[in-house]
Design an enzyme around this catalytic site. Structure first.
Site, PDB file in Angstrom:
ATOM      1  N   ASP A   1       0.759  -1.348   0.027  1.00 32.94           N
ATOM      2  CA  ASP A   1      -0.207  -0.039  -0.168  1.00 32.94           C
ATOM      3  C   ASP A   1       0.635   1.116  -0.023  1.00 32.94           C
ATOM      4  OD1 ASP A   1      -2.234   1.980   0.973  1.00 32.94           O
ATOM      5  OD2 ASP A   1      -3.230   0.151   0.923  1.00 32.94           O
TER       6      ASP A   1
ATOM      7  N   ASP B   1       3.459   1.752  -4.848  1.00 38.35           N
ATOM      8  CA  ASP B   1       2.594   2.512  -5.443  1.00 38.35           C
ATOM      9  C   ASP B   1       2.071   1.686  -6.670  1.00 38.35           C
ATOM     10  OD1 ASP B   1       1.211   4.182  -7.313  1.00 38.35           O
ATOM     11  OD2 ASP B   1       2.444   5.962  -6.510  1.00 38.35           O
ATOM     12  N   VAL B   2       0.967   1.057  -6.954  1.00 33.95           N
ATOM     13  CA  VAL B   2       0.798   0.367  -8.194  1.00 33.95           C
ATOM     14  C   VAL B   2       0.771   0.830  -9.258  1.00 33.95           C
ATOM     15  CG1 VAL B   2      -0.835  -1.126  -6.643  1.00 33.95           C
ATOM     16  CG2 VAL B   2      -2.021   0.471  -7.782  1.00 33.95           C
TER      17      VAL B   2
ATOM     18  N   ASN C   1      -6.146  -5.260  -5.717  1.00 34.12           N
ATOM     19  CA  ASN C   1      -7.370  -4.656  -4.611  1.00 34.12           C
ATOM     20  C   ASN C   1      -7.117  -3.038  -4.912  1.00 34.12           C
ATOM     21  OD1 ASN C   1      -9.410  -4.279  -2.307  1.00 34.12           O
ATOM     22  ND2 ASN C   1      -7.465  -3.639  -1.650  1.00 34.12           N
TER      23      ASN C   1
ATOM     24  N   TYR D   1     -14.998   6.152 -12.784  1.00 29.30           N
ATOM     25  CA  TYR D   1     -14.842   4.897 -12.042  1.00 29.30           C
ATOM     26  C   TYR D   1     -15.274   3.805 -12.704  1.00 29.30           C
ATOM     27  CZ  TYR D   1     -15.026   2.072  -7.804  1.00 29.30           C
ATOM     28  OH  TYR D   1     -14.730   1.015  -6.928  1.00 29.30           O
TER      29      TYR D   1
ATOM     30  N   LYS E   1     -13.316   0.192 -13.798  1.00 30.22           N
ATOM     31  CA  LYS E   1     -13.774  -0.913 -13.474  1.00 30.22           C
ATOM     32  C   LYS E   1     -14.516  -1.839 -14.354  1.00 30.22           C
ATOM     33  CE  LYS E   1     -12.774  -0.403  -9.094  1.00 30.22           C
ATOM     34  NZ  LYS E   1     -11.748  -1.281  -8.444  1.00 30.22           N
TER      35      LYS E   1
ATOM     36  N   ILE F   1     -20.132  -1.211   0.160  1.00 27.16           N
ATOM     37  CA  ILE F   1     -19.217  -1.768   1.214  1.00 27.16           C
ATOM     38  C   ILE F   1     -18.844  -0.597   2.137  1.00 27.16           C
ATOM     39  CG2 ILE F   1     -17.510  -3.396   1.664  1.00 27.16           C
ATOM     40  CD1 ILE F   1     -19.727  -4.628  -0.260  1.00 27.16           C
TER      41      ILE F   1
ATOM     42  N   THR G   1     -16.443   1.062   3.937  1.00 29.38           N
ATOM     43  CA  THR G   1     -14.955   0.995   3.906  1.00 29.38           C
ATOM     44  C   THR G   1     -14.555   2.668   3.680  1.00 29.38           C
ATOM     45  OG1 THR G   1     -14.157   1.244   1.701  1.00 29.38           O
ATOM     46  CG2 THR G   1     -14.704  -0.911   2.463  1.00 29.38           C
TER      47      THR G   1
HETATM   48  N1  LIG Z   1     -15.990   0.240  -0.677  1.00 28.54           N
HETATM   49  C1  LIG Z   1     -16.950  -0.102  -1.493  1.00 28.54           C
HETATM   50  O1  LIG Z   1     -17.986   0.131  -1.667  1.00 28.54           O
HETATM   51  C2  LIG Z   1     -16.361  -0.837  -2.914  1.00 28.54           C
HETATM   52  C3  LIG Z   1     -17.304  -1.127  -4.061  1.00 28.54           C
HETATM   53  C4  LIG Z   1     -16.810  -2.022  -5.028  1.00 28.54           C
HETATM   54  C5  LIG Z   1     -15.450  -2.054  -5.355  1.00 28.54           C
HETATM   55  N2  LIG Z   1     -14.425  -1.402  -4.423  1.00 28.54           N
HETATM   56  C6  LIG Z   1     -13.107  -1.593  -4.703  1.00 28.54           C
HETATM   57  O2  LIG Z   1     -12.620  -2.308  -3.765  1.00 28.54           O
HETATM   58  C7  LIG Z   1     -11.159  -2.072  -3.452  1.00 28.54           C
HETATM   59  C8  LIG Z   1     -10.736  -1.686  -2.221  1.00 28.54           C
HETATM   60  O3  LIG Z   1     -11.439  -0.617  -1.843  1.00 28.54           O
HETATM   61  P1  LIG Z   1     -11.956  -0.256  -0.323  1.00 28.54           P
HETATM   62  O4  LIG Z   1     -13.424   0.219  -0.253  1.00 28.54           O
HETATM   63  O5  LIG Z   1     -11.338  -1.207   0.803  1.00 28.54           O
HETATM   64  O6  LIG Z   1     -11.216   1.267  -0.162  1.00 28.54           O
HETATM   65  P2  LIG Z   1      -9.888   1.757   0.983  1.00 28.54           P
HETATM   66  O7  LIG Z   1      -9.933   3.158   0.566  1.00 28.54           O
HETATM   67  O8  LIG Z   1     -10.338   1.320   2.322  1.00 28.54           O
HETATM   68  O9  LIG Z   1      -8.706   0.908   0.418  1.00 28.54           O
HETATM   69  C9  LIG Z   1      -8.126   1.209  -0.536  1.00 28.54           C
HETATM   70  C10 LIG Z   1      -6.865   1.088  -0.296  1.00 28.54           C
HETATM   71  O10 LIG Z   1      -5.884   1.219  -1.812  1.00 28.54           O
HETATM   72  C11 LIG Z   1      -4.718   1.960  -1.407  1.00 28.54           C
HETATM   73  N3  LIG Z   1      -4.368   2.817  -2.515  1.00 28.54           N
HETATM   74  C12 LIG Z   1      -5.023   3.722  -3.279  1.00 28.54           C
HETATM   75  N4  LIG Z   1      -4.109   4.104  -3.902  1.00 28.54           N
HETATM   76  C13 LIG Z   1      -2.881   3.364  -4.119  1.00 28.54           C
HETATM   77  C14 LIG Z   1      -1.678   3.240  -5.172  1.00 28.54           C
HETATM   78  N5  LIG Z   1      -1.386   4.217  -5.929  1.00 28.54           N
HETATM   79  N6  LIG Z   1      -1.020   2.268  -4.677  1.00 28.54           N
HETATM   80  C15 LIG Z   1      -1.017   1.398  -3.822  1.00 28.54           C
HETATM   81  N7  LIG Z   1      -2.063   1.540  -2.981  1.00 28.54           N
HETATM   82  C16 LIG Z   1      -3.404   2.569  -3.135  1.00 28.54           C
HETATM   83  C17 LIG Z   1      -5.026   3.161  -0.308  1.00 28.54           C
HETATM   84  O11 LIG Z   1      -4.032   3.774   0.381  1.00 28.54           O
HETATM   85  C18 LIG Z   1      -6.130   2.196   0.528  1.00 28.54           C
HETATM   86  O12 LIG Z   1      -5.505   1.793   1.558  1.00 28.54           O
HETATM   87  C19 LIG Z   1     -10.919  -0.927  -4.794  1.00 28.54           C
HETATM   88  O13 LIG Z   1     -10.527  -1.265  -5.816  1.00 28.54           O
HETATM   89  C20 LIG Z   1     -12.511  -0.323  -4.706  1.00 28.54           C
HETATM   90  O14 LIG Z   1     -12.454   0.380  -6.161  1.00 28.54           O
HETATM   91  C21 LIG Z   1     -15.155  -0.886  -3.244  1.00 28.54           C
END
Ligand SMILES: NC(=O)c1ccc[n+]([C@@H]2O[C@H](COP(=O)([O-])OP(=O)(O)OC[C@H]3O[C@@H](n4cnc5c(N)ncnc54)[C@H](O)[C@@H]3O)[C@@H](O)[C@H]2O)c1
Length: 268
Positions: free
Chosen positions: A37, A63-64, A90, A155, A159, A190, A192
């Site tokens: 992360d 950094d991804v 993720n 987004y 996606k 979700i 988060t």
């Molecule tokens: N929460 C929801 O409702 C939801 C719904 C559908 C999909 N998602 C997807 O689930 C995945 C996780 O999201 P989440 O809800 O846990 O959010 P979150 O913000 O809690 O976690 C995402 C993490 O990605 C990290 N991140 C951001 N940019 C980055 C980079 N350049 N390099 C490395 N890490 C990086 C952030 O620091 C964070 O820790 C994401 O791909 C999101 O699009 C989430």
């Protein structure tokens, strides 16, 4: 015997939300975790928590969007653990803004993390997995990768891209006889921290698209869930992690190129 016993797993974006829950669950089920992360403090905390519970985990700043960083993370994982069995792509962000107000810079930043990051992960994981006899790649898309969402059009583009990229790569790997499976997961609403970071350009710009918590510059996910989720509630990160665990494990050995929707009925 854990469900992913002795497997080596990289989870990107593992410091928070779904990534964190996934890293903790895979570790409980016997995997050795490489959690990556850009949030160093939180990421270290997750790895230490897993180790304190008797699991195996390290954290790496990653950094991804950075190709060299991906090369390093994969090489170091092979160096320290001897192989790579699971990659959970993720890491992601959501930028909530009407399309006409979105800057090209934000469009590109979101694409770089959500889509380029997944491409780079796949590119470097496949040779590493092939060298250790195969593996499972789980790409996190969204219900926003299946249908349009007002305010989240950029987004949607990332996606939707993850969804179809996953299917193409799945067929390429299968055709090459690599024993590498590639699937996508599509979470709904979700709980988060992603939602507290999503509103860009002011809540007044999105309040006619989605319910917002006034003054908090954040989306009201409970209100969205009541309005759009047939089950009426938001999902938890653990409920998504269970699906990821299944796809990561050999229990899903006949699945590749498929999409696992976990959304309380949104897209039913
Ligand atoms: N929460 C929801 O409702 C939801 C719904 C559908 C999909 N998602 C997807 O689930 C995945 C996780 O999201 P989440 O809800 O846990 O959010 P979150 O913000 O809690 O976690 C995402 C993490 O990605 C990290 N991140 C951001 N940019 C980055 C980079 N350049 N390099 C490395 N890490 C990086 C952030 O620091 C964070 O820790 C994401 O791909 C999101 O699009 C989430």
């Amino acid at each position: 015997m854990g469900r992913v016993e002795n497997m080596v797993a990289i989870v990107t974006g593992g410091a928070s939300g779904i990534g964190r829950a996934t890293a903790e669950m895979l570790a409980r089920e016997g995997a050795t975790l490489v959690i990556t992360d850009i949030q160093e403090g939180l990421g270290e905390e997750v790895a230490r928590g897993i180790e304190a519970g008797g699991g195996k985990a390290v954290f790496k700043v990653h950094d991804v969007t950075d190709e060299e960083n991906w090369r390093q993370v994969v090489a170091e994982t092979i160096g320290s653990s001897g192989g790579l069995d699971i990659l959970v792509n993720n890491a992601g962000i959501g930028i909530l803004v009407p399309v006409v107000d979105m800057s090209l810079e934000d469009w590109r930043r979101q694409r770089a993390i959500n889509l380029d990051g997944v491409f780079l992960g796949v590119k470097y994981a496949i040779p590493a997995m092939a060298a250790s006899g195969g593996g499972s790649i789980v790409n996190i898309s969204s219900v926003a990768g299946l249908r349009g969402s007002p305010g989240l059009t950029g987004y949607n583009a990332t996606k939707g891209g993850v969804r179809l990229f996953t299917k193409g790569v799945a067929k390429e790997c299968a055709g090459a006889g690599l024993n590498i499976r590639v699937n996508s997961v599509h979470p709904g609403i979700i709980a988060t921290p992603i939602w507290t970071k999503a509103v860009q350009g002011g809540e007044e710009k999105v309040s006619d698209l989605l319910p917002v918590n006034e003054g908090a510059n954040a989306v009201d996910i409970d209100a969205i869930a009541q309005a759009t989720v047939p089950m009426g509630v938001v999902g938890t990160a653990e409920e998504i992690a269970y699906g990821i665990l299944f796809l990561a494990s050999n229990e899903s050995s006949h699945m590749t190129g498929s999409e696992l929707v976990i959304d309380g009925g949104i897209t039913a």
